[in-house]
Write an enzyme that holds these catalytic residues in place. Structure first.
Site, PDB file in Angstrom:
ATOM      1  N   LEU A  86       0.929  -1.264  -0.072  1.00  0.00           N
ATOM      2  CA  LEU A  86      -0.094  -0.199  -0.061  1.00  0.00           C
ATOM      3  C   LEU A  86       0.771   1.418  -0.041  1.00  0.00           C
ATOM      4  O   LEU A  86       0.215   2.429   0.183  1.00  0.00           O
ATOM      5  CB  LEU A  86      -0.920  -0.065   1.334  1.00  0.00           C
ATOM      6  CG  LEU A  86      -1.929  -1.026   1.230  1.00  0.00           C
ATOM      7  CD1 LEU A  86      -3.003  -0.991   2.399  1.00  0.00           C
ATOM      8  CD2 LEU A  86      -2.845  -1.262  -0.200  1.00  0.00           C
ATOM      9  N   SER A  88       3.392   2.293   2.026  1.00  0.00           N
ATOM     10  CA  SER A  88       3.447   3.091   3.256  1.00  0.00           C
ATOM     11  C   SER A  88       5.097   3.762   3.137  1.00  0.00           C
ATOM     12  O   SER A  88       5.203   4.777   3.695  1.00  0.00           O
ATOM     13  CB  SER A  88       3.330   2.248   4.492  1.00  0.00           C
ATOM     14  OG  SER A  88       4.649   1.095   4.208  1.00  0.00           O
ATOM     15  N   SER A  89       6.041   3.151   2.474  1.00  0.00           N
ATOM     16  CA  SER A  89       7.302   3.883   2.598  1.00  0.00           C
ATOM     17  C   SER A  89       7.280   5.196   1.617  1.00  0.00           C
ATOM     18  O   SER A  89       7.831   6.042   1.940  1.00  0.00           O
ATOM     19  CB  SER A  89       8.260   2.876   2.131  1.00  0.00           C
ATOM     20  OG  SER A  89       8.535   2.649   0.907  1.00  0.00           O
ATOM     21  N   ALA A  90       6.668   4.877   0.296  1.00  0.00           N
ATOM     22  CA  ALA A  90       6.559   6.168  -0.192  1.00  0.00           C
ATOM     23  C   ALA A  90       5.880   7.397   0.486  1.00  0.00           C
ATOM     24  O   ALA A  90       6.305   8.708   0.283  1.00  0.00           O
ATOM     25  CB  ALA A  90       5.900   5.698  -1.843  1.00  0.00           C
ATOM     26  N   ASP A 136       4.223   4.487  -6.723  1.00  0.00           N
ATOM     27  CA  ASP A 136       3.852   4.767  -5.237  1.00  0.00           C
ATOM     28  C   ASP A 136       4.018   6.279  -4.620  1.00  0.00           C
ATOM     29  O   ASP A 136       3.588   6.875  -4.488  1.00  0.00           O
ATOM     30  CB  ASP A 136       4.608   3.959  -4.306  1.00  0.00           C
ATOM     31  CG  ASP A 136       4.378   2.263  -4.298  1.00  0.00           C
ATOM     32  OD1 ASP A 136       3.584   2.073  -5.507  1.00  0.00           O
ATOM     33  OD2 ASP A 136       4.726   1.670  -3.406  1.00  0.00           O
TER      34      ASP A 136
HETATM   35  O1  PMV Z   1       3.091  -4.515  -4.341  1.00  0.00           O
HETATM   36  P1  PMV Z   1       3.394  -2.939  -4.834  1.00  0.00           P
HETATM   37  O2  PMV Z   1       2.473  -1.999  -4.636  1.00  0.00           O
HETATM   38  O3  PMV Z   1       4.891  -2.762  -4.609  1.00  0.00           O
HETATM   39  O4  PMV Z   1       3.483  -3.216  -6.321  1.00  0.00           O
HETATM   40  C1  PMV Z   1       4.326  -3.785  -7.316  1.00  0.00           C
HETATM   41  C2  PMV Z   1       3.926  -3.610  -8.597  1.00  0.00           C
HETATM   42  C3  PMV Z   1       4.652  -4.341  -9.346  1.00  0.00           C
HETATM   43  O5  PMV Z   1       4.292  -4.051 -10.760  1.00  0.00           O
HETATM   44  C4  PMV Z   1       4.531  -5.752  -9.443  1.00  0.00           C
HETATM   45  C5  PMV Z   1       6.124  -4.040  -9.548  1.00  0.00           C
HETATM   46  C6  PMV Z   1       6.428  -2.742 -10.100  1.00  0.00           C
HETATM   47  O6  PMV Z   1       7.883  -2.197  -9.887  1.00  0.00           O
HETATM   48  O7  PMV Z   1       5.806  -2.022 -10.626  1.00  0.00           O
END
Ligand code: PMV
Length: 325
Positions: A86, A88-90, A136
């Site tokens: 979700l 959170s770190s961003a 993010d």
């Molecule tokens: O789980 P999250 O929100 O970090 O999403 C990763 C999204 C991916 O497409 C799987 C990886 C990326 O770098 O975009």
């Protein structure tokens, strides 16, 4: 003292396919990270404890870049499920960057959203050895609904280009806003957290291995790209049923490439009778799912009965903001 906050995010469409050049759409959710910074202290501290640089690579990157003053007392308060995909770190990085800019200038942080988004992205990249996409950080900084693509998209409101050096190559992303029509004001997203972290790096590597041993499956990745574009059109037109259908199809395809799991599938199935559509969100292998609904209470109850922890949000909330200055 300055207090700033920034929202978490969830991905509506395009996870995994975005790694292969397709677009992705994310919305800011109403769970926020709040950071307060106070000057006039003798030593750096975080949440009342001695600040250890290596333990907080995002924050360390940001104050090395944005802050020339003396020690700060930093306080962090999170409403965002951690390690759940979700963002959170961003959100932490966006809120801290805004707080530092505000503290330095006392007037202008929110006029500098692209700078906040850039700093937050680079903080993420420095903490993750260069692999972060700006999804993010841009969603947290800008708020609302954000489209990330390799190219400038005609049917979205282009905001800026983000670049990053990754393994000697320049990666480039075009960041857009999508203005959601009023239809979506009546709708909510319900997020269901499986309670297990979504291991992003592992899941991205799993897809890469699968494509290497079975190149035909790139069709599924391309199909996620097509569904994402259909989802963007439906979002722009305010066609909530079509957004839901695209979400369901996206989940089917993500299952097909092996990134969903039993826990996510169970929460998705539980939500569907009360939703226009439901899918896993983010990397998968744990983490969260989301459902689009106008009956958020019943949808959340169904997800909780199936074992998920829930969070109800409008589709897109305000991005980073100064709470106190
Ligand atoms: O789980 P999250 O929100 O970090 O999403 C990763 C999204 C991916 O497409 C799987 C990886 C990326 O770098 O975009």
């Amino acid at each position: 003292m300055v207090v700033a906050s920034a929202p978490g995010k969830c991905i509506l469409f395009g996870e995994h396919a975005v790694v292969y050049g397709h677009p992705a759409v994310a919305v800011a959710i109403n769970a926020r990270m709040t950071v307060s910074v106070r000057e006039g202290v003798d030593n750096w501290s975080i949440d009342g404890m001695h600040y250890v640089e290596a333990k907080h690579p995002h924050l360390t990157y940001l104050h090395n870049r944005l802050w020339e003053g003396d020690a700060l007392a930093i306080q962090v308060n999170s409403e965002i499920f951690g390690a759940a995909g979700l963002g959170s770190s961003a959100a932490l990085s966006s809120a801290y960057a805004a707080a530092l800019l505000e503290l330095a200038n006392r007037d202008s942080a929110i006029g500098q959203l692209p700078l906040i988004a850039e700093c937050a992205h680079l903080a993420e990249a420095s903490a993750q050895s260069g692999r972060a996409s700006p999804t993010d950080s841009s969603t947290s900084a800008l708020g609302g609904c954000v489209l990330i693509s390799d190219v400038r998209e005609e049917d979205a409101d282009w905001q800026y280009t983000r670049e990053l050096q990754v393994a000697g190559e320049t990666r480039r992303w075009e960041v857009h806003r999508i203005d959601l029509p009023a239809t979506f004001a009546e709708a909510s997203i319900v997020i269901g957290f499986t309670g297990r972290p979504g291991p992003t790096g592992e899941m991205v590597a799993k897809v890469a291995d699968m494509l290497e041993s079975n190149p035909d499956r790139m069709e599924d990745i391309d199909r996620i790209g097509t569904v994402t574009r259909a989802g963007v059109t439906a979002l722009r037109l305010g066609n909530i049923e079509a957004v839901g259908i695209a979400m369901d199809e996206c989940h089917r395809l993500l299952r097909g490439i092996g990134v969903s799991d039993e826990g996510l599938d169970r929460l998705v199935e539980a939500a569907r009778p009360y939703a226009y559509g439901a899918k896993m969100t983010g990397a998968g292998g744990g983490g969260c799912m989301l459902a689009l609904t106008t009956d958020a209470r019943r949808c959340a109850e169904a997800i909780e009965l199936a074992g998920g922890r829930t969070l109800i949000s409008p589709l897109g909330v305000e991005g980073v903001r100064i709470e106190q200055s």
